[in-house]
Design a protein around this motif. Structure first.
Motif, mmCIF file in Angstrom:
data_model
loop_
_atom_site.group_PDB
_atom_site.id
_atom_site.type_symbol
_atom_site.label_atom_id
_atom_site.label_comp_id
_atom_site.label_asym_id
_atom_site.label_seq_id
_atom_site.Cartn_x
_atom_site.Cartn_y
_atom_site.Cartn_z
ATOM 1 N N SER A 1 46.871 17.710 17.232
ATOM 2 C CA SER A 1 47.985 17.336 16.360
ATOM 3 C C SER A 1 48.528 18.551 15.626
ATOM 4 O O SER A 1 47.768 19.404 15.176
ATOM 5 C CB SER A 1 47.522 16.292 15.335
ATOM 6 O OG SER A 1 48.532 16.043 14.373
ATOM 7 N N PRO A 2 49.851 18.629 15.455
ATOM 8 C CA PRO A 2 50.411 19.760 14.712
ATOM 9 C C PRO A 2 50.258 19.615 13.197
ATOM 10 O O PRO A 2 50.365 20.593 12.463
ATOM 11 C CB PRO A 2 51.885 19.748 15.113
ATOM 12 C CG PRO A 2 52.171 18.318 15.439
ATOM 13 C CD PRO A 2 50.908 17.778 16.052
ATOM 14 N N ASP A 3 49.998 18.386 12.743
ATOM 15 C CA ASP A 3 49.908 18.118 11.306
ATOM 16 C C ASP A 3 48.540 17.540 10.962
ATOM 17 O O ASP A 3 47.938 16.805 11.753
ATOM 18 C CB ASP A 3 50.994 17.124 10.872
ATOM 19 C CG ASP A 3 52.395 17.573 11.262
ATOM 20 O OD1 ASP A 3 52.656 18.791 11.210
ATOM 21 O OD2 ASP A 3 53.208 16.700 11.619
ATOM 22 N N GLY A 4 48.056 17.858 9.778
ATOM 23 C CA GLY A 4 46.773 17.318 9.345
ATOM 24 C C GLY A 4 46.151 18.162 8.262
ATOM 25 O O GLY A 4 46.838 18.942 7.583
ATOM 26 N N THR A 5 44.854 18.013 8.117
ATOM 27 C CA THR A 5 44.122 18.664 7.032
ATOM 28 C C THR A 5 42.893 19.361 7.584
ATOM 29 O O THR A 5 42.222 18.841 8.486
ATOM 30 C CB THR A 5 43.679 17.626 5.979
ATOM 31 O OG1 THR A 5 44.829 16.931 5.496
ATOM 32 C CG2 THR A 5 42.960 18.283 4.812
ATOM 33 N N LEU A 6 42.600 20.512 7.038
ATOM 34 C CA LEU A 6 41.380 21.248 7.368
ATOM 35 C C LEU A 6 40.504 21.325 6.129
ATOM 36 O O LEU A 6 40.970 21.664 5.044
ATOM 37 C CB LEU A 6 41.713 22.668 7.840
ATOM 38 C CG LEU A 6 40.506 23.578 8.125
ATOM 39 C CD1 LEU A 6 39.823 23.167 9.430
ATOM 40 C CD2 LEU A 6 40.930 25.039 8.190
ATOM 41 N N VAL A 7 39.214 21.016 6.313
ATOM 42 C CA VAL A 7 38.219 21.198 5.256
ATOM 43 C C VAL A 7 37.145 22.111 5.832
ATOM 44 O O VAL A 7 36.525 21.783 6.847
ATOM 45 C CB VAL A 7 37.596 19.861 4.804
ATOM 46 C CG1 VAL A 7 36.691 20.079 3.594
ATOM 47 C CG2 VAL A 7 38.684 18.841 4.483
ATOM 48 N N LEU A 8 36.929 23.243 5.193
ATOM 49 C CA LEU A 8 36.034 24.259 5.741
ATOM 50 C C LEU A 8 34.963 24.630 4.728
ATOM 51 O O LEU A 8 35.250 24.871 3.557
ATOM 52 C CB LEU A 8 36.848 25.501 6.126
ATOM 53 C CG LEU A 8 36.122 26.675 6.798
ATOM 54 C CD1 LEU A 8 37.092 27.442 7.699
ATOM 55 C CD2 LEU A 8 35.515 27.637 5.770
ATOM 56 N N SER A 9 33.723 24.683 5.210
ATOM 57 C CA SER A 9 32.623 25.197 4.394
ATOM 58 C C SER A 9 31.656 25.950 5.298
ATOM 59 O O SER A 9 30.913 25.352 6.076
ATOM 60 C CB SER A 9 31.882 24.062 3.673
ATOM 61 O OG SER A 9 30.806 24.591 2.913
ATOM 62 N N GLY A 10 31.731 27.249 5.200
ATOM 63 C CA GLY A 10 30.806 28.133 5.901
ATOM 64 C C GLY A 10 30.362 29.189 4.915
ATOM 65 O O GLY A 10 29.894 28.860 3.830
ATOM 66 N N THR A 11 30.535 30.447 5.252
ATOM 67 C CA THR A 11 30.296 31.493 4.264
ATOM 68 C C THR A 11 31.227 31.299 3.079
ATOM 69 O O THR A 11 30.831 31.431 1.922
ATOM 70 C CB THR A 11 30.514 32.881 4.882
ATOM 71 O OG1 THR A 11 29.658 33.029 6.017
ATOM 72 C CG2 THR A 11 30.210 33.978 3.877
ATOM 73 N N GLY A 12 32.498 30.991 3.360
ATOM 74 C CA GLY A 12 33.482 30.660 2.335
ATOM 75 C C GLY A 12 33.877 29.201 2.445
ATOM 76 O O GLY A 12 33.274 28.436 3.209
ATOM 77 N N SER A 13 34.906 28.808 1.695
ATOM 78 C CA SER A 13 35.330 27.407 1.757
ATOM 79 C C SER A 13 36.795 27.272 1.375
ATOM 80 O O SER A 13 37.359 28.114 0.662
ATOM 81 C CB SER A 13 34.473 26.524 0.841
ATOM 82 O OG SER A 13 34.613 26.921 -0.517
ATOM 83 N N LEU A 14 37.408 26.168 1.841
ATOM 84 C CA LEU A 14 38.799 25.870 1.518
ATOM 85 C C LEU A 14 39.138 24.463 1.979
ATOM 86 O O LEU A 14 38.409 23.845 2.755
ATOM 87 C CB LEU A 14 39.750 26.864 2.201
ATOM 88 C CG LEU A 14 39.757 26.934 3.740
ATOM 89 C CD1 LEU A 14 40.688 25.879 4.360
ATOM 90 C CD2 LEU A 14 40.210 28.299 4.213
#
Length: 329
Positions: A123-136
């Motif tokens: 999908s071209p639209d949506g949300t990313l939730v990231l948690s690794g060394t950093g986060s966002l």
């Protein structure tokens, strides 16, 4: 035997630069991975320039070991702290490394979040939730970040990250020692990991000094390596549960800042703390399902392939959908 353009058309190179590792992959237009490489972290926010570029060179060289660099016609470099790569002195040094690897194609620099998002959904639209060394947390429109919360690096943010968990675990141990009490299971694991101490007087200031010195002997970002200690002590030490709950609450709050309550676009989870079965991932998934029950939740397991897909799309936009399915299923 080296691949040539004639055997499969122009190739695309994707590079995913993170704080812990750097990965490269070369793909053809059918989505076959023809070469891969992995090296140490090269995020310039947390690594010295020469060390970071050495890691980039190592990953790229390994990925090109079985292909002709001349056959690579497009490349995307996805990086945490991507703006660092656009600084003139860094861009010049990177261009020299690029040419030394035999690459003649141009490359585009994007945020690592972009490669992670496209690796997790078509999908071209949506949300990313990231948690690794950093986060966002980030909202994407037409595969471009329209809003990003955090991603400010270990010194200023990354409040739901592996770094946050690792630093907080050390703080738990130090707080107990400052009270002249023996740390709980998590604090003891931190002490043993960093100093080797198992039998000690909690009232001794030497124990505190040894722990502080052990932390400062390594780059600050190395604290992220302690995150698995926190997740391993979930359900064993209330302090670990508290830290994991705090990280989950932060990530969910940040997601709510970039996503409306009725949004049904997909959510992509990225980073090792959310793409594997960790206590943090379970809490985040539960919170996402409670707030956005209609949203599909996917995972981004290969940011380098996401970067390679972006590069390949510039060569054959019409085949991008088919290529995405071949790469990510």
């Amino acid at each position: 035997m080296a691949m040539t353009e004639a055997s499969g058309g122009p190739l695309a190179l994707g590079l995913d630069i993170g704080g812990t590792s750097t990965r490269a992959v070369v793909i053809d237009r059918a989505g076959r991975r023809l070469g891969t490489g992995r090296a140490d972290g090269a995020n310039l926010t947390s690594h010295a320039r020469d060390k970071a570029l050495d890691a980039v060179s190592a990953a790229v060289s390994a990925a090109l070991a079985t292909v002709s660099p001349a056959s690579v016609r497009a490349a995307v470099i996805a990086s945490a702290g991507d703006n660092n790569l656009n600084r003139p002195e860094v861009a010049s040094a990177l261009a020299s490394r690029w040419a030394a690897a035999g690459l003649t194609c141009p490359y585009e620099v994007v945020a690592d979040a972009v490669a992670a998002f496209v690796a997790g959904t078509p999908s071209p639209d949506g949300t990313l939730v990231l948690s690794g060394t950093g986060s966002l947390a980030a909202r994407f429109t037409d595969r471009r970040p329209a809003q990003i919360i955090d991603a400010h690096g270990w010194l200023l943010g990354d409040l739901g990250s592996g770094f946050f968990l690792g630093r907080s675990a050390v703080q738990v141990a130090l707080a107990a020692l400052d009270r002249h009490t023996r740390p709980g299971p998590l604090g003891l694991a931190v002490l043993q990991t960093l100093t080797g101490a198992t039998d000690f007087d909690p009232a001794s200031r030497q124990v505190v000094s040894d722990l502080v010195l052990a932390v400062h002997a390594k780059p600050p970002v190395a604290l992220a390596a302690l995150a698995p200690l926190v997740t391993a002590h979930a359900g064993v030490d209330p302090e670990a549960d508290r830290l994991i709950a705090a990280a989950a609450a932060t990530l969910l709050d940040q997601t709510s800042m970039v996503r409306t309550a009725g949004d049904a676009t997909p959510i992509v989870l990225a980073g090792s703390l959310l793409t594997t079965d960790t206590p943090l991932a379970r809490l985040v998934r539960s919170g996402l399902a409670a707030t956005w029950p209609s949203a599909a939740v996917g995972v981004a397991l290969d940011g380098a392939a996401g970067a390679a897909w972006l590069a390949a799309r510039s060569l054959d936009a019409a085949g991008a959908e088919r290529l995405h399915a071949a790469l990510f299923g």
